[in-house]
Design a protein around this motif. Structure first.
Motif, mmCIF file in Angstrom:
data_model
loop_
_atom_site.group_PDB
_atom_site.id
_atom_site.type_symbol
_atom_site.label_atom_id
_atom_site.label_comp_id
_atom_site.label_asym_id
_atom_site.label_seq_id
_atom_site.Cartn_x
_atom_site.Cartn_y
_atom_site.Cartn_z
ATOM 1 N N THR A 168 7.333 5.413 -12.846
ATOM 2 C CA THR A 168 6.669 6.578 -13.013
ATOM 3 C C THR A 168 6.873 7.451 -14.258
ATOM 4 O O THR A 168 7.989 7.167 -14.802
ATOM 5 N N ILE A 181 0.785 -1.248 -0.026
ATOM 6 C CA ILE A 181 -0.047 0.113 -0.065
ATOM 7 C C ILE A 181 0.884 1.197 0.078
ATOM 8 O O ILE A 181 0.612 2.251 -0.703
ATOM 9 N N ILE A 182 2.189 1.247 0.618
ATOM 10 C CA ILE A 182 2.847 2.439 0.607
ATOM 11 C C ILE A 182 3.426 2.589 -0.597
ATOM 12 O O ILE A 182 3.488 3.934 -0.956
ATOM 13 N N ASN A 183 3.957 1.749 -1.225
ATOM 14 C CA ASN A 183 4.717 1.793 -2.496
ATOM 15 C C ASN A 183 3.586 2.109 -3.288
ATOM 16 O O ASN A 183 3.959 3.147 -4.279
ATOM 17 N N VAL A 184 2.456 1.756 -3.336
ATOM 18 C CA VAL A 184 1.444 2.397 -4.406
ATOM 19 C C VAL A 184 1.137 3.688 -4.250
ATOM 20 O O VAL A 184 1.007 4.688 -5.163
ATOM 21 N N GLY A 185 1.104 4.034 -2.827
ATOM 22 C CA GLY A 185 1.017 5.468 -2.704
ATOM 23 C C GLY A 185 1.918 6.395 -2.902
ATOM 24 O O GLY A 185 1.584 7.434 -3.441
ATOM 25 N N ILE A 186 3.308 5.863 -2.838
ATOM 26 C CA ILE A 186 4.398 6.768 -3.422
ATOM 27 C C ILE A 186 4.193 6.644 -4.856
ATOM 28 O O ILE A 186 4.487 7.955 -5.458
ATOM 29 N N TYR A 187 4.003 5.880 -5.693
ATOM 30 C CA TYR A 187 3.948 5.818 -6.952
ATOM 31 C C TYR A 187 2.707 6.977 -7.406
ATOM 32 O O TYR A 187 3.111 7.585 -8.253
ATOM 33 N N PHE A 188 1.458 6.797 -6.780
ATOM 34 C CA PHE A 188 0.592 8.021 -7.121
ATOM 35 C C PHE A 188 1.094 9.253 -6.792
ATOM 36 O O PHE A 188 0.763 10.178 -7.486
ATOM 37 N N LEU A 189 1.722 9.454 -5.505
ATOM 38 C CA LEU A 189 2.310 10.718 -5.427
ATOM 39 C C LEU A 189 3.459 11.372 -6.470
ATOM 40 O O LEU A 189 3.359 12.725 -6.950
ATOM 41 N N TRP A 196 1.589 12.064 -9.794
ATOM 42 C CA TRP A 196 0.734 13.353 -9.658
ATOM 43 C C TRP A 196 1.674 14.665 -9.688
ATOM 44 O O TRP A 196 1.331 15.635 -10.287
ATOM 45 N N ILE A 256 0.903 -0.136 -11.449
ATOM 46 C CA ILE A 256 0.538 -0.519 -10.029
ATOM 47 C C ILE A 256 0.529 -2.089 -9.897
ATOM 48 O O ILE A 256 1.037 -2.554 -8.765
#
Length: 386
Positions: free
Chosen positions: A255, A47-55, A58, A265
């Motif tokens: 990214t 979950i943390i890695n997916v969150g880093i990817y989205f950040l 963005w 993802i």
């Protein structure tokens, strides 16, 4: 309602399946299992890695801030990660399998001692001979209990192996040494047999019992080495640092439009699960005598099987007599009662109360919460020696 109940029961059993129900013939059922796997530990990192990817994605699209990592450098780093991760898992797996073999060798060697003692003295039906056989049996069961207790307490094992005092200090239980009980058992086999048995044992008969007891001593020293020796700090620190840095840098490689978003993802989740999972698998197997019912060795079950075998050997030798302590044949005072010095009160009360009857031998269940009054230390790990 019935459909909902069945659905909930399915997922409950899926996540809390007992160790004995593990079945490799149901691969998809096993993939979805929660209990005993690394999913609960790895999922937060996914979950943390997916969150880093989205950040990062963005920032690249909205703020035009590009943050990425060289693909070539990351690929070269993955070679080191793969080697370190697989090496740690191989070492942990070998440690795990060696531990199981050594525990079984230790308890089965003690059962061999009991069997030889029963056989070489079975023709002597005197009260003193029966008392000697009872002493041998009780000392062996006490030694099995103490061995299991030591290998499940890392501080206790380190104190006995290296005289390392834990931060909380030395407790009275930490001074209890299985080798002291082995010494008393050896004394019973060699010295007491000369007094209790009508016909003195031959030298080779005594040596056979002592040889099996030596096998136990060798196995016990190996168990102490395994419990008291962790993974080398330098190797653990190096491997864990590389794995964490490499895994948490995966989003920086994918990214910036290099890979389609949903494919990226999926790759982030799969790679994080794979490499972090290897590290957590090595962590789980590094201590095979822990409290994890699903993965750690069931040493209490191994000890229980050995004790039940000892009871059955006793009943075979005594012609169907109960395995209980026959106190009517024992003098009120004398060496036969002094043996209680090195044996747990639970074990003595077990034999005095005529425990492990035939119904109990065939009615045993495998739930980890079950406690058996007969041998509380072997069958219920929270009890202590007194």
């Amino acid at each position: 309602v019935s459909t909902l109940t069945l659905h909930l029961n399915f997922h409950y059993n899926l996540c809390f399946m007992a160790y004995s129900e593990y079945d490799t013939r149901a691969p998809f059922y096993l993939v979805l299992r929660c209990a005993g796997t690394v999913w609960p530990m790895v999922l937060p990192y996914c979950i943390i890695n997916v969150g880093i990817y989205f950040l990062i994605d963005w920032l690249h699209e909205k703020e035009h801030i590009r943050i990425d990592v060289s693909e070539q450098g990351h690929s070269l780093m993955s070679l080191i990660i793969a080697y370190l991760g697989v090496s740690k898992v191989n070492i942990a797996l070998k440690r795990y399998m060696d531990s199981k073999q050594t525990v079984e060798t230790a308890v089965l060697s003690l059962r061999e001692v009991n069997q030889v003692a029963m056989i070489i003295s079975e023709n002597d039906k005197s009260a003193e001979a029966r008392t000697w056989r009872q002493e041998v049996k009780i000392r062996i069961v006490a030694l099995v209990e103490m061995t299991i207790k030591v290998i499940q307490d890392t501080d206790h094992a380190k104190y006995l192996a290296m005289a390392r005092i834990p931060p909380q200090g030395i407790t009275p239980e930490m001074t209890q040494d299985p080798m002291s009980l082995a010494y008393k058992l050896r004394s019973t086999l060699i010295t007491s047999s000369k007094v209790r048995l009508k016909n003195d044992l031959q030298v080779l008969e005594r040596m056979k019992m002592v040889d099996y007891l030596l096998q136990y001593s060798v196995a016990y020293r190996e168990l102490l080495k395994i419990v008291s020796t962790p993974f080398p700090l330098a190797l653990t620190q190096l491997a864990r640092t590389f794995i964490f840095v490499w895994t948490l840098s995966i989003p920086f490689v994918l990214t910036g439009g290099k890979v389609e978003r949903w494919s990226a993802i999926v790759f982030v989740v799969v790679l994080t699960y794979g490499f972090m999972g290897l590290e957590f698998v090595a962590m789980k197997m590094s201590n095979p005598f822990g409290k994890d019912w699903h993965n750690d060795l069931q040493v209490h079950q191994i000890a229980k099987a050995a004790i039940i075998g000892i009871e059955n050997d006793w009943k075979s030798t005594e012609g169907g007599r109960s395995g209980g302590m026959d106190t009517s044949m024992m003098p009120e005072r004398g060496p036969s009662l002094l043996m209680a010095k090195g044996i747990s009160n639970q074990t003595l009360s077990t034999y005095e109360n005529n425990s492990l009857r035939t119904a109990e031998l065939y009615g045993i269940q495998d739930e980890p919460s079950s406690c058996y009054a007969a041998y509380p230390i072997c069958f219920c790990g929270d009890d202590e020696f007194s």
